[in-house]
Design a protein around this motif. Structure first.
Motif, PDB file in Angstrom:
ATOM      1  N   CYS A 291       9.981  13.998   0.942  1.00 47.87           N
ATOM      2  CA  CYS A 291      10.205  14.677   2.287  1.00 47.87           C
ATOM      3  C   CYS A 291      11.691  14.628   2.789  1.00 47.87           C
ATOM      4  N   TRP A 292      12.423  13.392   2.345  1.00 45.63           N
ATOM      5  CA  TRP A 292      13.716  13.599   2.833  1.00 45.63           C
ATOM      6  C   TRP A 292      14.814  14.515   1.819  1.00 45.63           C
TER       7      TRP A 292
ATOM      8  N   TYR B 130      13.443  17.511   1.339  1.00 41.26           N
ATOM      9  CA  TYR B 130      13.286  18.678   1.917  1.00 41.26           C
ATOM     10  C   TYR B 130      14.121  18.857   3.195  1.00 41.26           C
ATOM     11  N   ALA B 131      14.254  17.682   3.936  1.00 40.19           N
ATOM     12  CA  ALA B 131      14.925  17.713   5.040  1.00 40.19           C
ATOM     13  C   ALA B 131      16.481  17.966   4.631  1.00 40.19           C
TER      14      ALA B 131
ATOM     15  N   MET C 227       7.692   9.546   0.044  1.00 45.18           N
ATOM     16  CA  MET C 227       8.862   9.593   1.289  1.00 45.18           C
ATOM     17  C   MET C 227       9.990  10.210   0.809  1.00 45.18           C
TER      18      MET C 227
ATOM     19  N   TRP D 170      15.057  17.936  -6.305  1.00 47.39           N
ATOM     20  CA  TRP D 170      14.074  17.033  -6.891  1.00 47.39           C
ATOM     21  C   TRP D 170      13.971  17.013  -8.429  1.00 47.39           C
TER      22      TRP D 170
END
Length: 280
Positions: A224-225, A227-228, A221, A191
């Motif tokens: 979240c990607w 962290y995925a 959004m 990030w």
């Protein structure tokens, strides 16, 4: 440093440690579970000492980079003429690296001195992460909404990791907490790169439009990607560690069986020779 490199440097720091942690703790967990006679705490203690030394080196490099870049403060905090503070953003980053350096020193002391209680290494790492989050929280006050948003999302990973490591202080060798910390370290690293691309595009283009609501929705959004992706990397490291330890245990077991058979054959041969001597 208020540029892409200033975000890339700590990003690399967190990605390297996130990858290392998820691999180290996965190997440690599987080796203890599958191989009861595997390497003990002494071997892992040496790894912890090395890790602490690397953390110190990385932190010192970060502090020197923040202070002595061409546009850095060069250890000057306040300018007499004109009367202004000198590059406080660089000083904040230096402070963050300072606490990670202290954490590295505590790692080394914990595993080289019997005078330091076990758990202080985790506690100091938690403090370092908390200080990082504390600095970032006030880092973006009065900035555009987009800038505040992407740094606020980073705080989720930072304070989450700080809480996880604080629990590790009391729940030692908990694989769930260790993997959670690893995933959040990876999230911080990737990030930070994303923040650098948004605010300071390395190809020289303009920064993202802070007034475009679509950019805000996409970045939420995108977080979240990220962290995925961290979870996928974590799962791959966990699986690789399991296969490595399982293979080592299988090879070791086969070697032990062969040695046992060889000893048994040698013993049988000696008995046969003794019997032959008695008959003579």
């Amino acid at each position: 440093m208020a540029n892409f490199k200033g975000h890339a440097l700590p990003a690399v720091f967190f990605i390297i440690f996130g990858l290392w942690w998820c691999l180290k703790y996965s190997l440690k967990y599987h080796s203890r579970r599958l191989n009861k006679n595997g390497p003990g705490n002494h071997w892992f203690s040496r790894i912890e000492i090395t890790e602490g030394a690397v953390k110190i080196i990385f932190s010192v490099i970060g502090m020197l980079a923040e202070q002595f870049v061409p546009d850095g403060p060069h250890l000057y905090l306040y300018s007499g003429d004109p009367h202004t503070w000198m590059k406080l953003m660089n000083w904040q980053h230096t402070t963050m690296y300072l606490f990670f350096c202290i954490s590295g020193i505590m790692d080394v002391l914990t595993y080289t001195s019997f005078q330091v209680p076990i758990g202080l290494d985790r506690l100091m790492l938690s403090v370092a992460l908390f200080v990082e989050g504390f600095l970032f929280y006030f880092h973006v006050m009065s900035r555009p909404l987009l800038d505040q948003l992407i740094h606020s999302l980073l705080l989720i990973a930072i304070f989450g990791a700080a809480a996880s490591v604080l629990l590790e202080t009391f729940l030692r060798d908990n694989i769930v907490l260790e993997l959670l910390r690893s995933s959040l370290a990876l999230l911080q690293g990737t990030w930070l790169f994303q923040i650098g691309f948004v605010l300071f595009p390395p190809w020289g283009g303009p920064a993202w439009d802070a007034n475009d609501h679509g950019n805000i929705m996409f970045l939420i959004m995108c977080f979240c990607w990220h962290y995925a992706l961290a979870i996928v990397i974590l799962a791959m490291n966990y699986a690789v560690a399991y296969r490595v330890v399982q293979k080592c245990c299988t090879n070791k077991g086969g070697t032990e069986i062969k040695l046992a058979k060889r000893k048994e054959n040698e013993k049988s041969s000696r008995i046969a020779l003794l019997k032959g001597s008695d008959e003579d």
